[in-house]
Design an enzyme around this catalytic site. Structure first.
Site, PDB file in Angstrom:
ATOM      1  N   ASP A  64       0.825  -1.208   0.000  1.00  8.42           N
ATOM      2  CA  ASP A  64       0.000   0.000   0.000  1.00  8.42           C
ATOM      3  C   ASP A  64       0.864   1.264   0.000  1.00  8.42           C
ATOM      4  O   ASP A  64       1.679   1.456   0.903  1.00  8.42           O
ATOM      5  CB  ASP A  64      -0.892   0.018   1.244  1.00  8.42           C
ATOM      6  CG  ASP A  64      -1.769  -1.233   1.348  1.00  8.42           C
ATOM      7  OD1 ASP A  64      -1.284  -2.335   1.035  1.00  8.42           O
ATOM      8  OD2 ASP A  64      -2.931  -1.097   1.754  1.00  8.42           O
TER       9      ASP A  64
ATOM     10  N   HIS B  79      -0.443   4.730  -0.539  1.00  9.57           N
ATOM     11  CA  HIS B  79      -1.171   5.805   0.160  1.00  9.57           C
ATOM     12  C   HIS B  79      -0.570   7.195  -0.057  1.00  9.57           C
ATOM     13  O   HIS B  79      -0.315   7.936   0.905  1.00  9.57           O
ATOM     14  CB  HIS B  79      -1.253   5.513   1.652  1.00  9.57           C
ATOM     15  CG  HIS B  79      -2.367   4.575   2.027  1.00  9.57           C
ATOM     16  ND1 HIS B  79      -3.693   4.842   1.727  1.00  9.57           N
ATOM     17  CD2 HIS B  79      -2.362   3.380   2.675  1.00  9.57           C
ATOM     18  CE1 HIS B  79      -4.445   3.850   2.174  1.00  9.57           C
ATOM     19  NE2 HIS B  79      -3.666   2.943   2.747  1.00  9.57           N
TER      20      HIS B  79
ATOM     21  N   ASP C 161      -4.628   0.715  -2.860  1.00  9.19           N
ATOM     22  CA  ASP C 161      -4.458   1.846  -1.946  1.00  9.19           C
ATOM     23  C   ASP C 161      -3.282   2.714  -2.388  1.00  9.19           C
ATOM     24  O   ASP C 161      -2.298   2.896  -1.662  1.00  9.19           O
ATOM     25  CB  ASP C 161      -4.303   1.385  -0.494  1.00  9.19           C
ATOM     26  CG  ASP C 161      -5.645   1.016   0.139  1.00  9.19           C
ATOM     27  OD1 ASP C 161      -6.670   1.036  -0.573  1.00  9.19           O
ATOM     28  OD2 ASP C 161      -5.666   0.709   1.345  1.00  9.19           O
TER      29      ASP C 161
ATOM     30  N   ASN D 289      -9.618  -0.587  -1.079  1.00  6.97           N
ATOM     31  CA  ASN D 289     -10.850   0.023  -0.572  1.00  6.97           C
ATOM     32  C   ASN D 289     -10.843   1.535  -0.765  1.00  6.97           C
ATOM     33  O   ASN D 289     -11.885   2.156  -0.950  1.00  6.97           O
ATOM     34  CB  ASN D 289     -11.075  -0.352   0.894  1.00  6.97           C
ATOM     35  CG  ASN D 289      -9.934   0.042   1.801  1.00  6.97           C
ATOM     36  OD1 ASN D 289      -8.771  -0.254   1.528  1.00  6.97           O
ATOM     37  ND2 ASN D 289     -10.240   0.709   2.899  1.00  6.97           N
ATOM     38  N   HIS D 290      -9.658   2.143  -0.789  1.00  7.51           N
ATOM     39  CA  HIS D 290      -9.596   3.589  -0.985  1.00  7.51           C
ATOM     40  C   HIS D 290      -9.912   3.973  -2.432  1.00  7.51           C
ATOM     41  O   HIS D 290     -10.565   5.001  -2.664  1.00  7.51           O
ATOM     42  CB  HIS D 290      -8.234   4.118  -0.537  1.00  7.51           C
ATOM     43  CG  HIS D 290      -8.085   4.105   0.945  1.00  7.51           C
ATOM     44  ND1 HIS D 290      -8.284   5.213   1.734  1.00  7.51           N
ATOM     45  CD2 HIS D 290      -7.779   3.085   1.793  1.00  7.51           C
ATOM     46  CE1 HIS D 290      -8.108   4.886   3.008  1.00  7.51           C
ATOM     47  NE2 HIS D 290      -7.803   3.601   3.067  1.00  7.51           N
TER      48      HIS D 290
ATOM     49  N   HIS E  28      -3.552  -3.956   2.914  1.00 10.54           N
ATOM     50  CA  HIS E  28      -4.735  -3.446   3.608  1.00 10.54           C
ATOM     51  C   HIS E  28      -4.568  -3.253   5.112  1.00 10.54           C
ATOM     52  O   HIS E  28      -5.008  -2.246   5.657  1.00 10.54           O
ATOM     53  CB  HIS E  28      -5.937  -4.340   3.347  1.00 10.54           C
ATOM     54  CG  HIS E  28      -7.223  -3.858   3.952  1.00 10.54           C
ATOM     55  ND1 HIS E  28      -7.767  -2.614   3.665  1.00 10.54           N
ATOM     56  CD2 HIS E  28      -8.080  -4.437   4.842  1.00 10.54           C
ATOM     57  CE1 HIS E  28      -8.901  -2.469   4.330  1.00 10.54           C
ATOM     58  NE2 HIS E  28      -9.106  -3.544   5.054  1.00 10.54           N
TER      59      HIS E  28
END
Length: 220
Positions: free
Chosen positions: A8, A10, A36, A66-67, A172
C-alpha cells in the site's frame, strides 16, 4: 520474468520512487500493486502519475483497494462521507488547481482508478487487496466474488486455520513487518503511518522466492 508485488502506497510518492529505484525493474519483470495508491499521504496525484508512466515501460497489474473504491463512489455519485473519514481530503487537495482552489481530477486518473482489478490469480498465488474469507477455499471465494470481502476483509489475520488451496498475497492491514506464512503473504508495512512506532516502510516482495525489499518513508 520476475514477479514483484508492491504494498500500500497511500500517496507516498517519494517512498514509491525510492522503492522503484531499489527494485530497478526491467521490461522482463511484472509489477503487481495490491491497491491503496491514494489517501492520507502527501501526493496521491503524483503517485498515479508515476504509475501511469511506469506502465509504459514495465508490465504492471493494478489491483483495487478500498480507498480506490471510495474514490470511484465519489466520482460516480458524489458520495464523500466515508471517503472523507478515510483520508479522501488529502487526495482532493493533491488535485487542487490554481489560485481558485478548484479540484480537477484528470480523465486519465479517473480511468486508471476505475480500471483497477479486484484480484489477480496465478497457478501459485492469489493477489487481492484485503484478503479472502478464511473458511472458504480460494475457488469458493472467487465463485461469486464479494467486493466487500476482497476490499475490506481482515478475518484471515485472526483465523486459526485457512481453507485456501494457494497462497494469498495482500495488503490493507498495516503491520510492523511483512507476514510470510505458507498460505498468506501480507506486505502492507504502514508507509503512510510513519509517525507510529514500528511503521513507516513501503514493502515489495519478489515471488516465488519471497524476497522482501523495503524502503523507509520519504518526504521530498
Amino acid at each position: 520474468m520476475g514477479l514483484i508485488a508492491v504494498g500500500d502506497i497511500h500517496g507516498c510518492l517519494e517512498s514509491l520512487n525510492a522503492l522503484l529505484d531499489r527494485l530497478n525493474p526491467s521490461s522482463d519483470d511484472h509489477l503487481l500493486f495490491v491497491g491503496d495508491y491514494i489517501d492520507r499521504g502527501p501526493d496521491s496525484r503524483g503517485v498515479i502519475d508515476r504509475l501511469l508512466d511506469l506502465r509504459e515501460s514495465i508490465s504492471c497489474t493494478f489491483l483495487r483497494g478500498n480507498h480506490e473504491a471510495m474514490m470511484i463512489d465519489y466520482l460516480d455519485s458524489g458520495a464523500f462521507s466515508l471517503w472523507r473519514m478515510n483520508g479522501g481530503v488529502s487526495t482532493l487537495q493533491s488535485y487542487l488547481k490554481g489560485e481558485g482552489s478548484e479540484v480537477h481530477i484528470p480523465a486519465a486518473h479517473a480511468e486508471f482508478v476505475r480500471d483497477t482489478k479486484l484480484y489477480h490469480e496465478t497457478d501459485d498465488f492469489l493477489f487481492v487487496h484485503a484478503g479472502l474469507r478464511p473458511d472458504l477455499t480460494v475457488e469458493e471465494n472467487l465463485d461469486q466474488p464479494d467486493e466487500e470481502v476482497l476490499l475490506w476483509e481482515r478475518g484471515h489475520l485472526e483465523a486459526s486455520g485457512l481453507a485456501w488451496e494457494k497462497t494469498v498475497v495482500c495488503g490493507h492491514t498495516p503491520q510492523p513487518d511483512p507476514i510470510s506464512h505458507e498460505k498468506l503473504i501480507l506486505i502492507d508495512t504502514g508507509c503512510v503511518y510513519h509517525m507510529k512506532p514500528g511503521m513507516g516502510r513501503l514493502t515489495a516482495v519478489h515471488l516465488p522466492q519471497r524476497e522482501f525489499i523495503d524502503v523507509p518513508y520519504a518526504d521530498g
